[in-house]
Scaffold this motif. Structure first.
Motif, PDB file in Angstrom:
ATOM      1  N   TYR A 239       0.831  -1.201   0.000  1.00 52.25           N
ATOM      2  CA  TYR A 239       0.000   0.000   0.000  1.00 52.25           C
ATOM      3  C   TYR A 239       0.872   1.261   0.000  1.00 52.25           C
ATOM      4  O   TYR A 239       2.007   1.259   0.451  1.00 52.25           O
ATOM      5  N   GLY A 240       0.326   2.332  -0.548  1.00 50.37           N
ATOM      6  CA  GLY A 240       1.002   3.626  -0.507  1.00 50.37           C
ATOM      7  C   GLY A 240       2.233   3.742  -1.380  1.00 50.37           C
ATOM      8  O   GLY A 240       3.077   4.594  -1.135  1.00 50.37           O
ATOM      9  N   ASN A 241       2.347   2.906  -2.397  1.00 54.42           N
ATOM     10  CA  ASN A 241       3.456   2.997  -3.338  1.00 54.42           C
ATOM     11  C   ASN A 241       2.961   3.628  -4.636  1.00 54.42           C
ATOM     12  O   ASN A 241       1.905   4.270  -4.650  1.00 54.42           O
ATOM     13  N   GLU A 242       3.681   3.467  -5.704  1.00 55.95           N
ATOM     14  CA  GLU A 242       3.358   4.088  -6.990  1.00 55.95           C
ATOM     15  C   GLU A 242       3.141   3.040  -8.069  1.00 55.95           C
ATOM     16  O   GLU A 242       3.581   3.185  -9.199  1.00 55.95           O
ATOM     17  N   ILE A 243       2.451   1.967  -7.694  1.00 53.72           N
ATOM     18  CA  ILE A 243       2.244   0.838  -8.609  1.00 53.72           C
ATOM     19  C   ILE A 243       1.092   1.149  -9.555  1.00 53.72           C
ATOM     20  O   ILE A 243      -0.005   1.508  -9.125  1.00 53.72           O
ATOM     21  N   GLY A 244       1.363   1.011 -10.848  1.00 55.64           N
ATOM     22  CA  GLY A 244       0.365   1.279 -11.882  1.00 55.64           C
ATOM     23  C   GLY A 244      -0.162  -0.005 -12.498  1.00 55.64           C
ATOM     24  O   GLY A 244      -0.106  -1.076 -11.896  1.00 55.64           O
ATOM     25  N   ASP A 245      -0.637   0.125 -13.737  1.00 55.08           N
ATOM     26  CA  ASP A 245      -1.293  -0.993 -14.418  1.00 55.08           C
ATOM     27  C   ASP A 245      -0.393  -2.206 -14.622  1.00 55.08           C
ATOM     28  O   ASP A 245      -0.770  -3.327 -14.303  1.00 55.08           O
ATOM     29  N   SER A 246       0.807  -2.003 -15.161  1.00 52.79           N
ATOM     30  CA  SER A 246       1.656  -3.170 -15.466  1.00 52.79           C
ATOM     31  C   SER A 246       2.114  -3.868 -14.181  1.00 52.79           C
ATOM     32  O   SER A 246       2.171  -5.093 -14.131  1.00 52.79           O
ATOM     33  N   GLY A 247       2.411  -3.106 -13.144  1.00 59.35           N
ATOM     34  CA  GLY A 247       2.774  -3.714 -11.865  1.00 59.35           C
ATOM     35  C   GLY A 247       1.605  -4.458 -11.260  1.00 59.35           C
ATOM     36  O   GLY A 247       1.754  -5.557 -10.708  1.00 59.35           O
ATOM     37  N   GLY A 248       0.411  -3.861 -11.362  1.00 59.93           N
ATOM     38  CA  GLY A 248      -0.794  -4.515 -10.850  1.00 59.93           C
ATOM     39  C   GLY A 248      -1.085  -5.819 -11.570  1.00 59.93           C
ATOM     40  O   GLY A 248      -1.469  -6.814 -10.942  1.00 59.93           O
ATOM     41  N   GLU A 249      -0.881  -5.821 -12.885  1.00 66.99           N
ATOM     42  CA  GLU A 249      -1.099  -7.049 -13.658  1.00 66.99           C
ATOM     43  C   GLU A 249      -0.114  -8.140 -13.247  1.00 66.99           C
ATOM     44  O   GLU A 249      -0.484  -9.305 -13.110  1.00 66.99           O
ATOM     45  N   ALA A 250       1.128  -7.761 -13.051  1.00 68.87           N
ATOM     46  CA  ALA A 250       2.139  -8.738 -12.633  1.00 68.87           C
ATOM     47  C   ALA A 250       1.793  -9.321 -11.263  1.00 68.87           C
ATOM     48  O   ALA A 250       1.903 -10.537 -11.044  1.00 68.87           O
ATOM     49  N   LEU A 251       1.368  -8.472 -10.353  1.00 70.24           N
ATOM     50  CA  LEU A 251       0.994  -8.949  -9.016  1.00 70.24           C
ATOM     51  C   LEU A 251      -0.253  -9.816  -9.067  1.00 70.24           C
ATOM     52  O   LEU A 251      -0.354 -10.814  -8.349  1.00 70.24           O
ATOM     53  N   HIS A 252      -1.201  -9.455  -9.920  1.00 70.95           N
ATOM     54  CA  HIS A 252      -2.425 -10.251 -10.049  1.00 70.95           C
ATOM     55  C   HIS A 252      -2.111 -11.661 -10.551  1.00 70.95           C
ATOM     56  O   HIS A 252      -2.756 -12.629 -10.151  1.00 70.95           O
ATOM     57  N   ALA A 253      -1.107 -11.790 -11.396  1.00 76.95           N
ATOM     58  CA  ALA A 253      -0.722 -13.098 -11.937  1.00 76.95           C
ATOM     59  C   ALA A 253      -0.220 -14.042 -10.846  1.00 76.95           C
ATOM     60  O   ALA A 253      -0.229 -15.265 -11.022  1.00 76.95           O
ATOM     61  N   LEU A 254       0.202 -13.493  -9.715  1.00 80.15           N
ATOM     62  CA  LEU A 254       0.633 -14.347  -8.602  1.00 80.15           C
ATOM     63  C   LEU A 254      -0.493 -15.247  -8.111  1.00 80.15           C
ATOM     64  O   LEU A 254      -0.255 -16.348  -7.633  1.00 80.15           O
ATOM     65  N   LYS A 255      -1.715 -14.784  -8.226  1.00 85.95           N
ATOM     66  CA  LYS A 255      -2.852 -15.543  -7.699  1.00 85.95           C
ATOM     67  C   LYS A 255      -3.049 -16.868  -8.426  1.00 85.95           C
ATOM     68  O   LYS A 255      -3.590 -17.792  -7.864  1.00 85.95           O
ATOM     69  N   GLY A 256      -2.591 -16.975  -9.638  1.00 84.76           N
ATOM     70  CA  GLY A 256      -2.721 -18.221 -10.387  1.00 84.76           C
ATOM     71  C   GLY A 256      -1.462 -19.063 -10.374  1.00 84.76           C
ATOM     72  O   GLY A 256      -1.295 -19.964 -11.176  1.00 84.76           O
ATOM     73  N   SER A 257      -0.571 -18.808  -9.428  1.00 83.74           N
ATOM     74  CA  SER A 257       0.735 -19.459  -9.443  1.00 83.74           C
ATOM     75  C   SER A 257       0.785 -20.764  -8.647  1.00 83.74           C
ATOM     76  O   SER A 257       1.809 -21.442  -8.648  1.00 83.74           O
ATOM     77  N   GLY A 258      -0.292 -21.106  -7.946  1.00 80.67           N
ATOM     78  CA  GLY A 258      -0.275 -22.316  -7.123  1.00 80.67           C
ATOM     79  C   GLY A 258       0.207 -22.072  -5.700  1.00 80.67           C
ATOM     80  O   GLY A 258       0.226 -22.967  -4.872  1.00 80.67           O
ATOM     81  N   ILE A 259       0.591 -20.846  -5.395  1.00 78.59           N
ATOM     82  CA  ILE A 259       1.000 -20.455  -4.054  1.00 78.59           C
ATOM     83  C   ILE A 259      -0.189 -19.796  -3.370  1.00 78.59           C
ATOM     84  O   ILE A 259      -0.935 -19.052  -3.999  1.00 78.59           O
ATOM     85  N   ASP A 260      -0.369 -20.062  -2.082  1.00 77.45           N
ATOM     86  CA  ASP A 260      -1.386 -19.350  -1.312  1.00 77.45           C
ATOM     87  C   ASP A 260      -0.906 -17.906  -1.193  1.00 77.45           C
ATOM     88  O   ASP A 260       0.041 -17.623  -0.463  1.00 77.45           O
ATOM     89  N   CYS A 261      -1.537 -17.035  -1.948  1.00 76.74           N
ATOM     90  CA  CYS A 261      -0.994 -15.689  -2.129  1.00 76.74           C
ATOM     91  C   CYS A 261      -1.991 -14.627  -1.716  1.00 76.74           C
ATOM     92  O   CYS A 261      -3.169 -14.689  -2.075  1.00 76.74           O
ATOM     93  N   HIS A 262      -1.504 -13.637  -0.972  1.00 80.80           N
ATOM     94  CA  HIS A 262      -2.303 -12.487  -0.553  1.00 80.80           C
ATOM     95  C   HIS A 262      -1.502 -11.242  -0.908  1.00 80.80           C
ATOM     96  O   HIS A 262      -0.398 -11.055  -0.402  1.00 80.80           O
ATOM     97  N   VAL A 263      -2.063 -10.421  -1.783  1.00 80.31           N
ATOM     98  CA  VAL A 263      -1.390  -9.225  -2.246  1.00 80.31           C
ATOM     99  C   VAL A 263      -2.289  -8.034  -1.973  1.00 80.31           C
ATOM    100  O   VAL A 263      -3.467  -8.026  -2.341  1.00 80.31           O
ATOM    101  N   TYR A 264      -1.727  -7.025  -1.314  1.00 76.42           N
ATOM    102  CA  TYR A 264      -2.462  -5.801  -0.994  1.00 76.42           C
ATOM    103  C   TYR A 264      -1.662  -4.615  -1.509  1.00 76.42           C
ATOM    104  O   TYR A 264      -0.488  -4.473  -1.179  1.00 76.42           O
ATOM    105  N   TYR A 265      -2.314  -3.789  -2.339  1.00 77.32           N
ATOM    106  CA  TYR A 265      -1.647  -2.571  -2.825  1.00 77.32           C
ATOM    107  C   TYR A 265      -2.678  -1.528  -3.150  1.00 77.32           C
ATOM    108  O   TYR A 265      -3.857  -1.780  -3.205  1.00 77.32           O
TER     109      TYR A 265
END
Length: 153
Positions: free
Chosen positions: A127-153
């Protein structure tokens, strides 16, 4: 007796990069399995984050929590912390990196944590960083990686 579990709460001090380098010496603890370090608001920059990334070499480390919010690690620091994916036994990783000046390139680097060989659980608080669309897309892809993943931004 050898050190197996360690929690350090150092919030709001003046640890800075030199202190982060000193804490990275914990990588030499051969039996350390669980480590939690609270370093928020300590004047830590990219070189301090790079030093903390050396914790990947802790031989028995299974669980790591690094709370580094409110510092200034930036994208270089995020890239350095992404090297934690090379920790051979790490099962559980939590990185709290809010308010650190991290942008898309830093978020994309952190998304590479999905390549960690033993990782089962990953929590990223950005939270509180400068993450835009491409960073958000990369982080969203973590959810399909097979790891129990929780990402907050």
């Amino acid at each position: 007796p050898s050190l197996r579990f360690l929690t350090l709460r150092l919030f709001g001090n003046k640890i800075r990069d030199a202190g982060a380098r000193a804490l990275a010496a914990l990588k030499e603890a051969p039996s350390l399995r669980s480590l939690s370090i609270e370093l928020s608001e300590n004047g830590i920059g990219a070189s301090g984050a790079q030093a903390l990334a050396a914790l990947k070499d802790t031989p028995s480390l299974h669980s790591l929590t690094l709370q580094v919010s409110g510092n200034s690690i930036g994208d270089k620091g995020a890239l350095a912390l992404a090297a934690l994916r090379k920790a051979p036994l790490l099962h559980c990783l939590t990185l709290q990196l809010g308010k650190n000046g991290i942008s898309d390139s830093g978020a994309e680097a952190l998304a590479g944590l999905k390549e960690a060989p033993s990782l089962h659980s990953l929590t990223l608080q950005l939270y509180g960083n400068e993450i835009g669309d491409s960073g958000g897309e990369a982080l969203h892809a973590l959810k399909g990686s097979g790891i129990d993943c929780h990402v907050y931004y």
